[in-house]
Design an enzyme around this catalytic site. Sequence first.
Site, mmCIF file in Angstrom:
data_model
loop_
_atom_site.group_PDB
_atom_site.id
_atom_site.type_symbol
_atom_site.label_atom_id
_atom_site.label_comp_id
_atom_site.label_asym_id
_atom_site.label_seq_id
_atom_site.Cartn_x
_atom_site.Cartn_y
_atom_site.Cartn_z
ATOM 1 N N GLU A 80 0.841 -1.199 0.000
ATOM 2 C CA GLU A 80 0.000 0.000 0.000
ATOM 3 C C GLU A 80 0.874 1.245 0.000
ATOM 4 O OE1 GLU A 80 -0.799 -2.696 1.513
ATOM 5 O OE2 GLU A 80 -2.808 -3.077 0.742
ATOM 6 N N HIS B 209 -10.544 -5.279 10.057
ATOM 7 C CA HIS B 209 -11.172 -5.045 8.760
ATOM 8 C C HIS B 209 -12.450 -4.238 8.880
ATOM 9 C CE1 HIS B 209 -8.595 -8.561 8.056
ATOM 10 N NE2 HIS B 209 -8.512 -8.134 6.824
#
Lengths: 468, 354
Positions: free
Chosen positions: B83, B152
């Site tokens: 990322e 998450h």
Amino acid sequence: MAQHLKSSSKSILLNILRHNIGFSSPSHASRHLRHNLPHGPPSTRLSPNPITRYCSTMVDTLSSIGSHEDTNSQVMDFPGGKVSFTPEIQFISESNDERVPCYRVLDDNGQKLTNSRFVPVSEEVAVKMYSDMVTLQMMDSIFYEAQRQGRLSFYATAFGEEAINIASAAALSPQDVIFPQYREPGVLLWRGFTLQEFANQCFGNKSDYGKGRQMPVHYGSNKLNYFTVSATIATQLPNAVGAAYSLKMDGKDACAVTFFGDGGSSEGDFHAALNFAAVMEAPVLFICRNNGWAISTPTSDQFRSDGVVVKGRAYGIRSIRVDGNDALAMYSAVHEAREMAIREHRPILIEALTYRVGHHSTSDDSTRYRSADEIEWWNKARNPLSRFRTWVESNGWWSDEAESDLRSRIKKEMLEAIRVAEKTKKPNLNHMFSDVYDVPPLNLREQEVLVRKSVKSHPQDYPSDVPL
Amino acid sequence: MDFEQSLRRTRSASVSARSYAAGSKEMTVRDALNSAIDEEMSADPKVFVMGEEVGQYQGAYKITKGLLEKYGPERVYDTPITEAGFTGIGVGAAYAGLKPVVEFMTFNFSMQAIDHIINSAAKSNYMSAGQINVPIVFRGPNGAAAGVGAQHSQCYAAWYASVPGLKVLAPYSAEDARGLLKAAIRDPDPVVFLENELLYGESFPISEEALDSSFCLPIGKAKIERQGKDVTIVTFSKMVGFALKAAEKLAEEGISAEVINLRSIRPLDRATINASVRKTSRLVTVEEGFPQHGVCAEICASVVEESFSYLDAPVERIAGADVPMPYAANLERLALPQVEDIVRAAKRACYRSK
């Protein structure tokens, strides 16, 4: 492929696959989903087939390799290419016996080595290179003194790294985009940034292209393709890869060039950028100024590899180690690297060995963690300016007179630039609120009105030298 | 699905309250996002998509389905797992003039790239005094899904919306998704686009106007999803659906709730919020994220600062529980705001003045 498997291993395999398929439903979007597709025959790439993936890791006996009839000639067809086997337990050594050699053209005394190969440099370019190296050194000295006198809040010098700064800039074209760390003002200087423009940024006045937004030495110039210095370490590396990708997509005859130090190579961004640049086939030059120190951290505390050059191979990147204090070697290495990067769409890693003669910045006193002798030795014995000057003079292109003329001119220009920069007003109040967004939003326009009202009713609480 | 059916009932009630164009078409949020990206890529060759699994896999949530086939691997780029790497690269590409649409598989993973989002993207225009602008969009699912656990499920609206230099959008309906994503891609500033995984499959009616390729919604304007006069309920993303359901329940008890869909977290449409509270005199704010320093805290502060004398009751904040999201389904339900929580808060706001 299934017929190669014995029945017992086949049932084990199918159990593994059943277990795996259970995890593949998209609503469990977590990292379980990441499976590398095999680089096998084209048909497997488009339909991720777990059976094919598992089968490809089974040993495959080829009918013949060369003329061997040996049953030991086995090869594994693995993603990325064939891998041969070995019966030995062999660990790849953590380092080679010999360190990667360092490319240089001039010896320590500035004499050209007899068998050295380099890209020739014309008199005009050589004289500009040497003059800019002197200018950079003098600019640094005078700004450093100004900080010590309290006229500047902060400064960082590039002493000892003048050759890296100027020679690399000289080997590039003006369209190549630069992503600096913070010790490369020489690249801007080469491209035409004036001493006055440097001074304006350091003093944060209204002529500063940065509108007084940043600390000194955080230069930037759109016009000269030099991206504004961002203090975060190594973040410019992936940015450079992105810019290189953009240049490639536009088919430009230009590359991205990014600088960083030995310390910067420890950042996660270094690894992501190099890996990505290789995969993307981006035309980018990664130039590492390995100057031995990251503030007080010596390279022995930074990494245990043979410097930074060996890391290139780990990512599939062509790399070279250069004597960073040899202007001709730097020029040649960057010149060749640029050709390769643009022509072949590949990243190149250049490790320039040098030494940070100055302190990390004006907030640092490096004598507290290293010996003054060490600093002095590098400054005298390996000085990039004196080495290059010897070579330039040996061609009859420079003289003592030219040197003293240059130095007295630069000194005068610098002192004038500082005098003017100090007297120039600071940026207007509206620049506190501009450029946050493309168009100032309502809340910022309201805030500016409130601030102005407050300043008007309580002038004694506000600095008098900020123009409204 | 029970929830979806009840949502449709709520939807048709609010359709009559608003003036839609006479289209009876429906579109899922997923298709809305996909068509928005497709149209913007078609209109501007500088727009490109990058992220993990966006190409060959057609997108982890199929948002980028079909794009690789249409535009090729150079404009729909499958990245390695980094990322920090691909965000930094996207920002660099934006510096150099391209318009990247960077997908995070979920905004939880954006934390590994947050330095680039804040320090390389958000602050660049300011620090460079306008020389470097960053026309980039960061998009992906945000907040809680169903049974995906603590790492998450976090909502990042408050984190990103606190940063000057970023624009932060949170669509609810398919029309929101299309209009706001198109606006984000066209915007010269960096935009954080917070979607919601559970809304991807939701179908919403969509007007002819919204289906046009030039359709665009203004950034910084909230939408009044349902008019009311007794209490103002302000929220964003999935909670808009819950608020509308709550409004239905409240209507049965004679309380007329006005539901505001923020659409834009930064800039926050304080004008619309305050105008509504000045009309109803009561405020209930709802979000899925953690309570402390949340979006609702900012809305309450804004109303207390600007409309204090209009309030007839203390402001109400409904947020997720102050715990990392538990996995067990029963605990997850308890950790998130439900329709009943919104109804109770609205009732509290209505009875307090008596």
